[in-house]
Design a protein around this motif. Structure first.
Motif, PDB file in Angstrom:
ATOM      1  N   HIS A   1      16.382  -0.862  18.107  1.00  5.13           N
ATOM      2  CA  HIS A   1      15.000  -0.400  17.951  1.00  5.13           C
ATOM      3  C   HIS A   1      14.283  -0.496  19.289  1.00  5.13           C
ATOM      4  CE1 HIS A   1      14.985  -0.046  13.560  1.00  5.13           C
ATOM      5  NE2 HIS A   1      15.745  -1.132  13.551  1.00  5.13           N
ATOM      6  N   ASN A   2      13.300   0.384  19.489  1.00  2.61           N
ATOM      7  CA  ASN A   2      12.532   0.328  20.729  1.00  2.61           C
ATOM      8  C   ASN A   2      11.179  -0.347  20.500  1.00  2.61           C
ATOM      9  OD1 ASN A   2      10.751   2.263  19.684  1.00  2.61           O
ATOM     10  ND2 ASN A   2      11.695   3.963  20.776  1.00  2.61           N
ATOM     11  N   PHE A   3      10.340  -0.384  21.526  1.00  2.94           N
ATOM     12  CA  PHE A   3       9.108  -1.170  21.475  1.00  2.94           C
ATOM     13  C   PHE A   3       8.053  -0.625  20.513  1.00  2.94           C
ATOM     14  CE2 PHE A   3      10.825  -3.682  24.789  1.00  2.94           C
ATOM     15  CZ  PHE A   3      10.058  -4.833  24.876  1.00  2.94           C
ATOM     16  N   THR A   4       8.229   0.583  20.015  1.00  2.00           N
ATOM     17  CA  THR A   4       7.268   1.106  19.031  1.00  2.00           C
ATOM     18  C   THR A   4       7.614   0.681  17.605  1.00  2.00           C
ATOM     19  OG1 THR A   4       8.445   3.197  18.613  1.00  2.00           O
ATOM     20  CG2 THR A   4       6.914   3.139  20.493  1.00  2.00           C
ATOM     21  N   HIS A   5       8.765   0.054  17.423  1.00  2.02           N
ATOM     22  CA  HIS A   5       9.238  -0.283  16.076  1.00  2.02           C
ATOM     23  C   HIS A   5       8.219  -1.026  15.214  1.00  2.02           C
ATOM     24  CE1 HIS A   5      11.962  -1.329  12.830  1.00  2.02           C
ATOM     25  NE2 HIS A   5      11.759  -2.615  13.064  1.00  2.02           N
ATOM     26  N   PRO A   6       7.499  -2.038  15.735  1.00  2.25           N
ATOM     27  CA  PRO A   6       6.533  -2.742  14.877  1.00  2.25           C
ATOM     28  C   PRO A   6       5.502  -1.820  14.238  1.00  2.25           C
ATOM     29  CG  PRO A   6       6.909  -3.999  16.875  1.00  2.25           C
ATOM     30  CD  PRO A   6       7.591  -2.668  17.073  1.00  2.25           C
ATOM     31  N   LEU A   7       5.126  -0.733  14.917  1.00  2.00           N
ATOM     32  CA  LEU A   7       4.127   0.189  14.363  1.00  2.00           C
ATOM     33  C   LEU A   7       4.648   0.893  13.116  1.00  2.00           C
ATOM     34  CD1 LEU A   7       2.813   1.673  17.729  1.00  2.00           C
ATOM     35  CD2 LEU A   7       1.679  -0.029  16.285  1.00  2.00           C
ATOM     36  N   GLY A   8       5.964   1.024  12.991  1.00  2.00           N
ATOM     37  CA  GLY A   8       6.530   1.609  11.776  1.00  2.00           C
ATOM     38  C   GLY A   8       6.333   0.721  10.571  1.00  2.00           C
ATOM     39  N   HIS A   9       6.129  -0.567  10.801  1.00  2.93           N
ATOM     40  CA  HIS A   9       5.975  -1.501   9.686  1.00  2.93           C
ATOM     41  C   HIS A   9       4.531  -1.626   9.191  1.00  2.93           C
ATOM     42  CE1 HIS A   9       9.991  -2.844   8.956  1.00  2.93           C
ATOM     43  NE2 HIS A   9      10.198  -3.151  10.232  1.00  2.93           N
ATOM     44  N   ILE A  10       3.620  -0.835   9.737  1.00  4.56           N
ATOM     45  CA  ILE A  10       2.273  -0.786   9.144  1.00  4.56           C
ATOM     46  C   ILE A  10       2.373  -0.266   7.716  1.00  4.56           C
ATOM     47  CG2 ILE A  10       0.001   0.308   9.258  1.00  4.56           C
ATOM     48  CD1 ILE A  10       0.302   0.347  12.312  1.00  4.56           C
ATOM     49  N   VAL A  11       3.188   0.764   7.514  1.00  2.00           N
ATOM     50  CA  VAL A  11       3.382   1.294   6.152  1.00  2.00           C
ATOM     51  C   VAL A  11       3.996   0.223   5.265  1.00  2.00           C
ATOM     52  CG1 VAL A  11       4.646   2.989   4.758  1.00  2.00           C
ATOM     53  CG2 VAL A  11       3.525   3.705   6.871  1.00  2.00           C
ATOM     54  N   THR A  12       4.998  -0.487   5.777  1.00  2.00           N
ATOM     55  CA  THR A  12       5.650  -1.552   5.013  1.00  2.00           C
ATOM     56  C   THR A  12       4.635  -2.578   4.517  1.00  2.00           C
ATOM     57  OG1 THR A  12       7.574  -1.307   6.485  1.00  2.00           O
ATOM     58  CG2 THR A  12       7.519  -3.241   5.058  1.00  2.00           C
ATOM     59  N   ALA A  13       3.786  -3.044   5.415  1.00  2.00           N
ATOM     60  CA  ALA A  13       2.875  -4.148   5.094  1.00  2.00           C
ATOM     61  C   ALA A  13       1.621  -3.693   4.356  1.00  2.00           C
ATOM     62  CB  ALA A  13       2.486  -4.881   6.380  1.00  2.00           C
ATOM     63  N   HIS A  14       0.962  -2.656   4.882  1.00  2.00           N
ATOM     64  CA  HIS A  14      -0.354  -2.294   4.359  1.00  2.00           C
ATOM     65  C   HIS A  14      -0.286  -1.442   3.093  1.00  2.00           C
ATOM     66  CE1 HIS A  14      -4.691  -1.854   4.593  1.00  2.00           C
ATOM     67  NE2 HIS A  14      -4.566  -0.548   4.456  1.00  2.00           N
ATOM     68  N   TYR A  15       0.677  -0.551   3.019  1.00  2.00           N
ATOM     69  CA  TYR A  15       0.685   0.402   1.908  1.00  2.00           C
ATOM     70  C   TYR A  15       1.732   0.090   0.852  1.00  2.00           C
ATOM     71  CZ  TYR A  15      -2.321   2.972   5.079  1.00  2.00           C
ATOM     72  OH  TYR A  15      -3.356   3.326   5.920  1.00  2.00           O
ATOM     73  N   TRP A  16       2.758  -0.688   1.187  1.00  2.00           N
ATOM     74  CA  TRP A  16       3.718  -1.093   0.157  1.00  2.00           C
ATOM     75  C   TRP A  16       3.445  -2.534  -0.291  1.00  2.00           C
ATOM     76  CZ3 TRP A  16       8.839  -3.761   1.281  1.00  2.00           C
ATOM     77  CH2 TRP A  16       9.456  -4.127   0.074  1.00  2.00           C
ATOM     78  N   GLN A  17       3.568  -3.507   0.624  1.00  2.00           N
ATOM     79  CA  GLN A  17       3.307  -4.901   0.251  1.00  2.00           C
ATOM     80  C   GLN A  17       1.825  -5.147   0.002  1.00  2.00           C
ATOM     81  OE1 GLN A  17       5.010  -6.743   3.709  1.00  2.00           O
ATOM     82  NE2 GLN A  17       7.085  -6.756   2.870  1.00  2.00           N
TER      83      GLN A  17
END
Length: 427
Positions: free
Chosen positions: A215-231
């Motif tokens: 994964h590259n340095f933008t990877h954490p931004l992909g987890h906004i969906v994981t945290a905010h909209y799913w969890q």
């Protein structure tokens, strides 16, 4: 929401269709999670809680974002003193120790590459990972098995230990405390670029040695969906995902998206899973959002839930294995909470999930994330008709959150993306 709005021009959506069509991520130039999230929160709200940690032996630590910012600076200076720099991989074998967060953020600030690793690794596994990635250092927890395997691997690299002392290992805490608390953001050639290597997950295949999902340095931004909209984590509230730091689920639920959203991570460093102990921790610490594999819910349901005050828990997510409809129904009947399933891989953030605009259905993974153009195809790569089983693919190969390929393995990368899309291999 004040930090989240830096990355999302629009946060709230009226429907799933609105979400899919209009969700956008603003990717800063040279985004660095350590500086642009951890240090940013420390500047905005110095006393904002970031991590609440406890274990089975009475240990408890509470860290603010300022604490994590300062300690990660010291750790970054320590790693630099050991010869670790931009692009250098480091293995972390740290279970759920709070030092994992400090080490990971420090390595991100350095522009180094984090390799989360399981406690179950043998000497052969450790040696393979070090050699395959050209790792420059290993940091491990004070566990007799882990220490014995690291020693047996005979690594020609520095090794450090957290939570104790052992001959041949640097004392991480002591070494870190002797370092300066300032670590200026790198400049010039030392700046981490968005496309630089950031994180490697070793993934087990059905044949051959584990692959290195990069994964590259933008990877954490992909987890906004994981945290905010799913969890659906909440700013300032405690979120718990049950996972050892050696697995991708840790990155999904215990650091990146959650801290971008301003949630507080609750980390219970359990020696082993005991249902009544986990329930007691959810009650004691007043956890708000919770995510665990369905098997854990099944074992917790064998306890008398009426003996625990779980009124603080608003939402429960599950991942890692299919959800049994009976577990879904019993948990809902006893707690009033409908578990929301999510699906993804070490190679991605959440791909498919039960998002808040529709009621979860037992046995259904939900619908695609707006980050990914997802389809089902047959053996020839043709889209499946409705109701026909097929392999899940991701057509958007450059989506934020998706891995960049298998590190140092062009053949495996080409096989996974041979038709111009990423084939997850999952039916």
């Amino acid at each position: 929401m004040k930090l989240l709005s830096r990355f999302l021009p629009r946060i709230e959506f009226d429907s799933y269709e609105d979400f899919i069509q209009n969700y956008r991520v603003t990717i800063p130039e040279n985004f660095n999670f350590g500086f642009d999230v951890v240090d940013a929160w420390a500047a905005l709200e110095p006393s904002k809680p970031a991590l609440v940690w406890c274990d089975d032996h009475g240990g408890e630590e509470v860290f603010t974002f300022s604490d994590i910012a300062r300690r990660s600076n010291q750790a970054a200076n320590f790693f630099r003193a050991q010869g670790v720099g931009k692009g250098d991989p480091v293995l972390l074998v740290l279970r759920r120790r709070y030092e994992y967060w400090i080490c990971a953020v420090a390595l991100h600030k350095l522009g180094a590459v984090v390799i989360p690793s399981s406690l179950q690794l043998t000497a052969k596994d450790i040696a393979y990972r070090v050699n395959a990635s050209s790792a420059k250092m290993i940091v491990c927890v004070n566990d007799p098995f882990v220490i014995s395997q690291v020693e047996a691997a005979e690594l020609p690299i520095p090794r450090a230990l957290v939570g104790g002392h052992h001959p041949g290992f640097l004392d991480f805490s002591l070494e870190m405390e002797n370092q300066p608390a300032e670590f200026p953001r790198p400049t010039g050639a030392d700046v981490s670029q968005n496309s630089d290597p950031f994180l490697i997950y070793f993934t087990s295949g059905t044949t051959g040695m584990p692959k290195m999902a990069l994964h590259n340095f933008t990877h954490p931004l992909g987890h906004i969906v994981t945290a905010h909209y799913w969890q659906r984590v909440e700013e300032g509230k405690l979120h718990m995902s049950v996972s050892d730091s050696g697995w991708a689920k840790f990155g999904w639920g215990k650091i990146y998206g959650q801290w971008i959203c301003g949630a507080t991570i609750f980390a219970y460093d359990m020696d082993k899973f005991v249902p009544k102990h986990l329930l007691a921790m959810l009650e004691k610490y007043r956890v708000t959002t919770f995510c665990a594999p369905p098997t854990m819910f099944r074992f917790m349901l064998q306890e008398d839930l009426s003996q625990y005050d779980l009124s603080s828990v608003k939402r429960c997510g599950i991942a890692g294995e299919p959800l049994n409809p009976e577990v879904f129904k019993r948990w809902r009947d006893l707690t009033g909470i409908e578990m929301t399933e999510g699906f993804g891989q070490s190679e991605s953030s959440v791909l498919v999930a039960n998002f808040p605009w529709f009621s979860p259905m037992p046995g259904s993974m939900g619908k695609p994330s707006p980050l990914y153009d997802i389809d089902l195809v047959d053996a020839d790569g043709n889209p499946c008709e409705e109701g026909v089983e097929g392999e899940l693919i991701v057509r958007s190969r450059d989506a934020v959150g998706l891995f960049r390929g298998y590190y140092r393995d062009e053949a495996q990368t080409a096989r996974a993306m041979q038709r111009g899309y990423y084939n997850t291999g999952d039916v």
